[in-house]
Each structure stands twice: as structure tokens, then as C-alpha cells.
Design a protein around this motif. Structure first.
Motif, PDB file in Angstrom:
ATOM      1  N   PHE A  77       0.873  -1.176   0.000  1.00  0.00           N
ATOM      2  CA  PHE A  77       0.000   0.000   0.000  1.00  0.00           C
ATOM      3  C   PHE A  77       0.904   1.219   0.000  1.00  0.00           C
ATOM      4  CE2 PHE A  77      -2.997   3.062   1.944  1.00  0.00           C
ATOM      5  CZ  PHE A  77      -4.094   2.859   1.114  1.00  0.00           C
ATOM      6  N   LEU A  78       0.849   1.995  -1.076  1.00  0.00           N
ATOM      7  CA  LEU A  78       1.743   3.134  -1.265  1.00  0.00           C
ATOM      8  C   LEU A  78       0.976   4.445  -1.164  1.00  0.00           C
ATOM      9  CD1 LEU A  78       3.878   1.749  -4.236  1.00  0.00           C
ATOM     10  CD2 LEU A  78       4.391   1.684  -1.778  1.00  0.00           C
ATOM     11  N   ILE A  79       1.547   5.383  -0.429  1.00  0.00           N
ATOM     12  CA  ILE A  79       0.897   6.657  -0.127  1.00  0.00           C
ATOM     13  C   ILE A  79       1.786   7.800  -0.624  1.00  0.00           C
ATOM     14  CG2 ILE A  79      -0.043   8.083   1.733  1.00  0.00           C
ATOM     15  CD1 ILE A  79       0.140   5.367   3.428  1.00  0.00           C
ATOM     16  N   PRO A  80       1.244   8.756  -1.373  1.00  0.00           N
ATOM     17  CA  PRO A  80       2.049   9.904  -1.783  1.00  0.00           C
ATOM     18  C   PRO A  80       2.580  10.648  -0.557  1.00  0.00           C
ATOM     19  CG  PRO A  80       0.006   9.815  -3.045  1.00  0.00           C
ATOM     20  CD  PRO A  80      -0.119   8.799  -1.947  1.00  0.00           C
ATOM     21  N   GLU A  81       3.856  11.021  -0.593  1.00  0.00           N
ATOM     22  CA  GLU A  81       4.453  11.732   0.534  1.00  0.00           C
ATOM     23  C   GLU A  81       3.671  13.013   0.813  1.00  0.00           C
ATOM     24  OE1 GLU A  81       8.583  12.424  -0.055  1.00  0.00           O
ATOM     25  OE2 GLU A  81       9.154  10.345   0.327  1.00  0.00           O
ATOM     26  N   GLY A  82       3.416  13.236   2.094  1.00  0.00           N
ATOM     27  CA  GLY A  82       2.684  14.427   2.493  1.00  0.00           C
ATOM     28  C   GLY A  82       1.185  14.278   2.482  1.00  0.00           C
ATOM     29  N   GLU A  83       0.678  13.148   1.996  1.00  0.00           N
ATOM     30  CA  GLU A  83      -0.760  12.912   1.941  1.00  0.00           C
ATOM     31  C   GLU A  83      -1.174  11.961   3.065  1.00  0.00           C
ATOM     32  OE1 GLU A  83      -2.947  14.332  -0.145  1.00  0.00           O
ATOM     33  OE2 GLU A  83      -1.308  15.509  -1.030  1.00  0.00           O
ATOM     34  N   PRO A  84      -2.452  11.990   3.458  1.00  0.00           N
ATOM     35  CA  PRO A  84      -2.908  11.037   4.472  1.00  0.00           C
ATOM     36  C   PRO A  84      -2.918   9.623   3.920  1.00  0.00           C
ATOM     37  CG  PRO A  84      -4.770  12.246   3.554  1.00  0.00           C
ATOM     38  CD  PRO A  84      -3.525  12.902   3.011  1.00  0.00           C
ATOM     39  N   ALA A  85      -2.886   8.651   4.820  1.00  0.00           N
ATOM     40  CA  ALA A  85      -2.852   7.255   4.385  1.00  0.00           C
ATOM     41  C   ALA A  85      -4.071   6.896   3.549  1.00  0.00           C
ATOM     42  CB  ALA A  85      -2.761   6.338   5.607  1.00  0.00           C
ATOM     43  N   SER A  86      -5.180   7.560   3.780  1.00  0.00           N
ATOM     44  CA  SER A  86      -6.396   7.266   3.027  1.00  0.00           C
ATOM     45  C   SER A  86      -6.259   7.584   1.545  1.00  0.00           C
ATOM     46  CB  SER A  86      -7.579   8.046   3.606  1.00  0.00           C
ATOM     47  OG  SER A  86      -7.301   9.444   3.613  1.00  0.00           O
ATOM     48  N   ALA A  87      -5.185   8.301   1.154  1.00  0.00           N
ATOM     49  CA  ALA A  87      -4.965   8.642  -0.256  1.00  0.00           C
ATOM     50  C   ALA A  87      -4.128   7.598  -0.982  1.00  0.00           C
ATOM     51  CB  ALA A  87      -4.289  10.013  -0.370  1.00  0.00           C
ATOM     52  N   GLY A  88      -3.831   6.482  -0.341  1.00  0.00           N
ATOM     53  CA  GLY A  88      -2.953   5.480  -0.938  1.00  0.00           C
ATOM     54  C   GLY A  88      -3.671   4.468  -1.802  1.00  0.00           C
ATOM     55  N   ALA A  89      -2.870   3.588  -2.409  1.00  0.00           N
ATOM     56  CA  ALA A  89      -3.396   2.508  -3.248  1.00  0.00           C
ATOM     57  C   ALA A  89      -2.436   1.327  -3.177  1.00  0.00           C
ATOM     58  CB  ALA A  89      -3.553   2.968  -4.693  1.00  0.00           C
ATOM     59  N   HIS A  90      -2.964   0.133  -3.398  1.00  0.00           N
ATOM     60  CA  HIS A  90      -2.115  -1.060  -3.450  1.00  0.00           C
ATOM     61  C   HIS A  90      -1.476  -1.181  -4.835  1.00  0.00           C
ATOM     62  CE1 HIS A  90      -4.250  -2.718   0.195  1.00  0.00           C
ATOM     63  NE2 HIS A  90      -3.003  -3.083   0.432  1.00  0.00           N
ATOM     64  N   LEU A  91      -0.200  -1.522  -4.838  1.00  0.00           N
ATOM     65  CA  LEU A  91       0.523  -1.798  -6.082  1.00  0.00           C
ATOM     66  C   LEU A  91       0.967  -3.249  -6.064  1.00  0.00           C
ATOM     67  CD1 LEU A  91       2.007  -1.010  -8.724  1.00  0.00           C
ATOM     68  CD2 LEU A  91       3.959  -0.327  -7.288  1.00  0.00           C
ATOM     69  N   ARG A  92       0.654  -3.952  -7.136  1.00  0.00           N
ATOM     70  CA  ARG A  92       1.010  -5.360  -7.260  1.00  0.00           C
ATOM     71  C   ARG A  92       2.506  -5.515  -7.572  1.00  0.00           C
ATOM     72  NH1 ARG A  92      -2.830  -8.561  -8.936  1.00  0.00           N
ATOM     73  NH2 ARG A  92      -4.026  -7.256  -7.511  1.00  0.00           N
ATOM     74  N   TYR A  93       3.125  -6.516  -6.963  1.00  0.00           N
ATOM     75  CA  TYR A  93       4.537  -6.829  -7.199  1.00  0.00           C
ATOM     76  C   TYR A  93       4.643  -8.154  -7.951  1.00  0.00           C
ATOM     77  CZ  TYR A  93       6.595  -2.953  -4.691  1.00  0.00           C
ATOM     78  OH  TYR A  93       7.008  -1.682  -4.350  1.00  0.00           O
ATOM     79  N   PRO A  94       5.770  -8.390  -8.613  1.00  0.00           N
ATOM     80  CA  PRO A  94       5.943  -9.643  -9.380  1.00  0.00           C
ATOM     81  C   PRO A  94       6.160 -10.828  -8.450  1.00  0.00           C
ATOM     82  CG  PRO A  94       7.911  -8.296  -9.527  1.00  0.00           C
ATOM     83  CD  PRO A  94       6.895  -7.459  -8.821  1.00  0.00           C
TER      84      PRO A  94
END
Length: 604
Positions: A375-392
């Protein structure tokens, strides 16, 4: 937005997540989706290209980790501790690699198969307050503060006041780190080698550019702090933020001896850690040292400065909102860029895993779900602004399994929190042990019976983020969260009532399993019999491995880490109240370890 959503799904980026209050789902902000796409090298305005991210977890035939035959015949057990907490008459205010070797001997003689410790990753020498072992500068190199000074030929007793540093019940990092660093410099200046300089040069050659860059970062970081800048590269002058800049090359030329000093520190740390592993095996352990791998690295540390595009800057690892954290969690760690990992044939991941398993017989992967998604969150944004990124997932498993088999090392995956459907089944298929914590092994109000534990698991009472059993029994963790304002009054009252029910349920479960017999004395404190019974309960489980927490037996009883706090609680500082030399004869240590030997007898 439809095209953007299709593009994200193609590249394994979630566009929504479940609302923690059960009110449907929450959409991920479009700005977040576009940022993640750009970071992985995808044009947000473009069309989907290349193979789509897999929707199911596939365990390839060459993705099976090592699982020793003897575990099928005889389940194992071991001891966990925090290395820094070990107290001895000779260390310098913080546990070191010689203490680790001695603790391994003690554990091995008691019948343990492994000795697990906190992550030993390099932190920030220039900022001792950045002390969390789970927020490292890099996971590929070691923390030199753990070097045992009195094992260095060039060290002299007068280089620092060890007695003053040993005083107190908390590690004083602000005093210990600079004092040990000064003493290490003195030892390096007097006598860095004893006819083994060729071994050092070979170590440097094998470490190649990644090792050189880390040593250069360490030298730069200390120099920047001395000039009033931060220890992390984001606080440095712009010209020095680029590891390939002419200014950095000029610094390296002008400070070649300082860089060599940091290379020497890594060499000495590596040799001492290897000696501790040798002591563990010589003491009869079947696994030896059990190391811990953090889920990410500091965004301004050695890894992100020297690793180039393999580290995703501008995005931090965290967790989405859930019933326990309505706003989500922002961990602040940087993560690998999956696209760059593929381009580099997964060399950074391979090297990182290899760096751990070169010195150990087991590896615990913190937040193992990162093999599948983060779950990746843009720096400076709240955690609720994040999204999951799939890995290989399949490719990472291949690399992990290759390293595991090459070193005959057991792999344990910490699978707590949100676990995607099918993940635990995939771990089992890959011979990665799950992580079963007694406090959480419940079905409703009932604690799971020993025979209900998975045979492909490591079972333990608690972790560094949870209280020792005696404090859990008393509900002191609930009281501390209330005091620190982490949990409100109403919820705290409810938690106290629930803890009382949990105590009764645990006693019932232990009696049903035959782990606890007879009446307990009526007293406010937890009866001593409960500690031995709780570990007997786990020892009788089907779990392949059981971990015994040293702090449960001899202390410290104060929490290791209070999640949700930074300076409100002295995280990662409590020291053991007992000298290392007295652990083997401590009544609780003897009672628990002798019971573990009986319950988990080794096969032929």
C-alpha cells in the motif's frame, strides 16, 4: 477516468479499497493513481502495454524455499531477543555481537534450535535518535554500533567509559553511538588489521559498487551532520543529493581514508556476526541465528541515495484505513520499484536477501504480503490517499527460494494485518512458514487448541509490538495506550473488560489441552505457572517452530515498542534487567527452557 482505471488494473494498481466502516468502498484519488503509474514508468495517458499484472498468486516450481527434513520428524523451538537490550559487564551500553554469540551459546545449551534478533540493518550513525531497527538506512548492510569493541586489536579500554554507558535501564543512543564511533575510529587508527588485510580487500572487492556507495554515504552523512545538515540525503546541498555528481566524486577523493574506515566497519561487523552464527551452531542449534528483514527503508537513507531508480521516491509504504486505524497507517518507508527490479533481473532484491542469509539459518520477512502487494501513499498525503501496487510475486518467490535453498535457510513470513485471499495458501506452497501469535489465535471468544495450529507456522506468544505475557495479563498495555491518548476512554474500558474475558478463556484453553493443571493461587499478579503453561500450550501445537521471548522469562517487561508513538514512549530502548551471565540460572529461564526440551524432543 474509465481509461485510467483500466490502465491501473492492467498494471496491478487498485482503484478502490474497502471502507473500514462497512460502507462500500472508497475510491483512490486520481492524483495517486497517476503518480504511481509515472513512478513505475507508465504514461497515465497511454494505453495498456505488455502483460497484465497477474490476478492470482502462482507459486512456480522453482519458488519453493528450503524446509529441513528434520522439521518433519521433530518440531523445533528457539528464543527471541532484541540485541541492543542485552546487558553484560563488558559491553558499552548496548548489546553487541559478542553478547549475541554468548546468548547463542546459552540458548543452544538450553536446547534451542535458533536465536532470533531484531533487524541488524544499518541505521544513521549521524543521528542516533533514529533508532528504530525497522526504519533502516539500508537493509543490505549492518549497523556498526553492534561491533564488540573489545574484540578489536586496536581497541584500548580507556577509549570510552563503558561503566557510565552501561548504567541505566534504557539504551542512551545519544551517548552510546558517538562514543562507540569515536572508539572505533581509534581502533582503526591504531591497528585495523592482524595479518588479515587481504581478507578485508577481498571483502571490499566482493561488495563491489553497492558496498562502496554505502560507505561513501556513511562518510557523507556524518560530514553533513557536522556542517549542520541532516543525516539523510534530502537535507544535503543539492549537488550532494546525486550519488553520481562530480561533487560527490570529489568528496570521495578528498575523504578516501574516511570511506575506507566505513568499509572496515562493515567488514568487522560481518566477521563478528559470522562468528556469532558459528557459536550458535557449535552450541548445538539446528538453525542458528534467525534474522529479521524490515519491510522497507528510510526515504532519505543509503539505499535510496545509492540505489538510483530502484527505490520509489515520493511514495511511502503504509496500510489502508481499517477498523483498528480509521485513518490508515503511514509508515514512511520507501519501497522497491517493481518495474526497475525487472529491468535489473531482481539483483537488488537478490542481494538484499543474500546479505541476510549469508549470516543466518532463518529469515523472518516483516509484512510478508509485500511479496504480492504494497500500500503506497504519496508523501505528504494522508494514508487514506494510498493505493495497493502489485509486485511480481512469482519472480520474487523464485529469487527468495533460490537464496533460501543455497543457504539451507528457513523463511518465515510475518502475515499479520490485512492478508489477501489465497496468500497464506501460497506461502504454504512455497514452504514459507506463517506467523501465529497466541494472543490472536482465536475463534470468537475461544482460543484455538494446539492441534488447530498450522504445521507450517512459527508460533509465539507475542512480538516486539505487543506486551510480554505478564503485562498482557495485567492489562498494562491497555492502560498505557489510554495514558498516551492512543485509545479513548470508552474503548479502553471495553478493552479492559475484554481482557478479563481473554484471561479466563486462555486458562480454560490451557486446562483443556492439559498444559495447566491444578488450582492457581488467588493473587493479583499473574501466577508463575501461567507463563510455563502458555509456552507448554504452544509447544504442544502442530507448529513447526515455536519462539520463546527472552523478555517473558527474564525481562525487560516494559514494552519494546509502542506502535503509534515516536517520542511519547522510549521505543527500542528498554534494557534487560539481568546480566547475560546470569540468564542460564534464572528460575523462569530454566523452567521454560527445560519444559520446551521435554515437549519438543528432537527426533533421531
Amino acid at each position: 477516468m474509465t481509461d485510467l482505471a483500466d490502465l491501473c488494473r492492467h498494471h496491478g494498481i487498485t482503484t478502490e479499497y474497502d471502507d473500514p466502516h462497512g460502507e462500500g468502498s472508497r475510491p483512490v484519488p486520481e492524483a495517486t493513481l497517476r503518480l504511481i503509474l509515472r513512478k513505475i514508468g507508465v504514461d497515465p495517458e497511454g494505453a495498456p502495454e505488455g502483460p497484465a499484472a497477474p490476478q492470482e498468486m502462482q507459486v512456480p516450481e522453482d519458488g519453493i524455499c528450503h524446509f529441513p527434513d528434520w522439521l518433519d520428524r521433530a518440531p523445533g523451538w528457539g528464543i527471541f531477543c532484541q540485541l541492543y537490550e542485552l546487558r553484560s559487564a563488558r559491553n558499552h551500553g548496548i548489546g553487541d555481537f559478542r553478547d549475541l554469540a554468548e546468548m547463542a551459546r546459552t540458548a543452544g545449551r538450553a536446547g534451542a534450535d535458533f536465536l532470533g534478533v531484531n533487524p541488524l540493518h544499518a541505521l544513521f550513525l549521524g543521528d542516533p535518535d533514529r533508532r528504530s531497527p525497522f526504519f533502516p538506512s539500508t537493509r543490505s548492510f549492518l549497523n556498526p554500533v553492534y561491533i564488540a569493541l573489545d574484540d578489536l586489536l586496536g581497541h584500548e579500554a580507556g577509549d570510552l567509559d563503558g561503566e557510565a554507558l552501561r548504567a541505566g535501564d534504557l539504551v542512551d543512543y545519544d551517548a552510546v553511538v558517538p562514543a562507540k564511533l569515536k572508539a572505533l575510529r581509534a581502533a582503526f587508527g591504531r591497528r585495523p588489521f592482524d595479518g588479515d588485510e587481504a581478507d578485508f580487500e577481498d571483502f571490499v572487492t566482493r561488495g563491489a559498487e553497492p558496498l562502496r556507495r554505502h560507505a561513501l554515504f556513511e562518510a557523507l552523512s556524518l560530514a553533513m551532520v557536522a556542517e549542520g545538515h541532516g543525516s539523510g540525503w534530502k537535507g544535503w546541498p543539492a549537488a550532494l543529493q546525486d550519488a553520481d555528481s562530480p561533487e560527490v566524486a570529489d568528496f570521495a577523493d578528498r575523504n578516501a581514508e574516511e570511506v575506507r574506515f566505513h568499509l572496515w566497519l562493515q567488514w568487522r561487523a560481518t566477521r563478528q556476526l559470522d562468528e556469532a552464527q558459528a557459536c550458535a551452531l557449535d552450541a548445538g542449534m539446528r538453525i542458528g541465528l534467525y534474522l529479521d528483514l524490515a519491510v522497507g527503508e528510510a526515504p532519505d537513507g543509503s539505499a535510496s541515495w545509492s540505489g538510483g531508480e530502484v527505490q520509489m521516491t515520493g511514495l511511502a509504504v503504509g496500510a489502508p484505513p481499517d477498523v483498528f486505524a480509521a485513518e490508515g497507517q503511514y509508515w514512511g518507508l520507501s519501497a522497491f520499484n517493481p518495474g526497475t527490479l525487472r529491468k535489473l533481473d531482481f539483483a537488488p532484491f537478490r542481494d538484499m536477501i543474500g546479505a541476510q542469509l549469508a549470516h543466518a539459518g532463518a529469515l523472518r520477512i516483516d509484512h510478508a504480503m509485500a511479496l504480492w502487494q504494497l500500500f503506497l501513499i504519496p508523501e505528504g498525503e494522508p494514508a487514506s490517499a494510498g493505493a495497493h501496487l502489485r509486485y511480481p510475486f512469482s519472480d520474487l518467490l523464485r529469487v527468495l527460494a533460490q537464496q533460501s535453498r543455497a543457504q539451507n535457510a528457513v523463511v518465515i513470513g510475518e502475515d499479520l494485518g490485512f492478508v489477501p485471499p489465497g496468500f497464506r495458501e501460497a506461502m504454504q506452497a512455497a514452504n514459507i512458514l506463517s506467523y501465529s501469535i497466541l494472543y490472536f489465535e482465536k475463534e470468537g471468544d475461544r482460543f484455538r487448541a494446539p492441534q488447530e495450529y498450522s504445521p507450517t507456522a512459527l508460533a509465539c506468544l507475542s512480538t516486539h509490538d505487543l506486551p510480554v505475557l505478564e503485562r498482557w495479563w495485567a492489562g498494562e498495555d491497555i492502560a498505557l495506550r489510554r495514558k498516551l491518548g492512543l485509545v479513548g476512554e470508552e474503548d479502553s474500558d471495553a478493552h479492559e473488560k475484554e481482557r478479563a474475558r481473554e484471561r479466563r478463556a486462555l486458562l480454560d484453553a490451557m486446562r483443556r489441552a492439559g498444559a495447566l493443571r491444578g488450582r492457581l493461587p488467588r493473587q493479583k499478579e499473574m501466577p508463575r505457572e501461567v507463563l510455563v503453561a502458555a509456552y507448554r500450550y504452544l509447544a504442544r501445537s502442530r507448529a513447526a517452530l515455536v519462539g520463546v521471548r527472552l523478555a517473558d522469562m527474564v525481562g525487560p517487561q516494559a514494552p519494546t515498542n509502542m506502535p503509534g508513538t515516536v517520542d511519547d514512549y522510549p521505543n527500542w530502548r528498554p534494557r534487560a534487567p539481568l546480566d547475560l551471565s546470569r540468564i542460564a540460572t534464572h528460575p523462569e529461564f530454566r523452567a521454560v527452557t527445560s519444559m520446551m526440551r521435554r515437549e519438543r524432543r528432537r527426533g533421531a
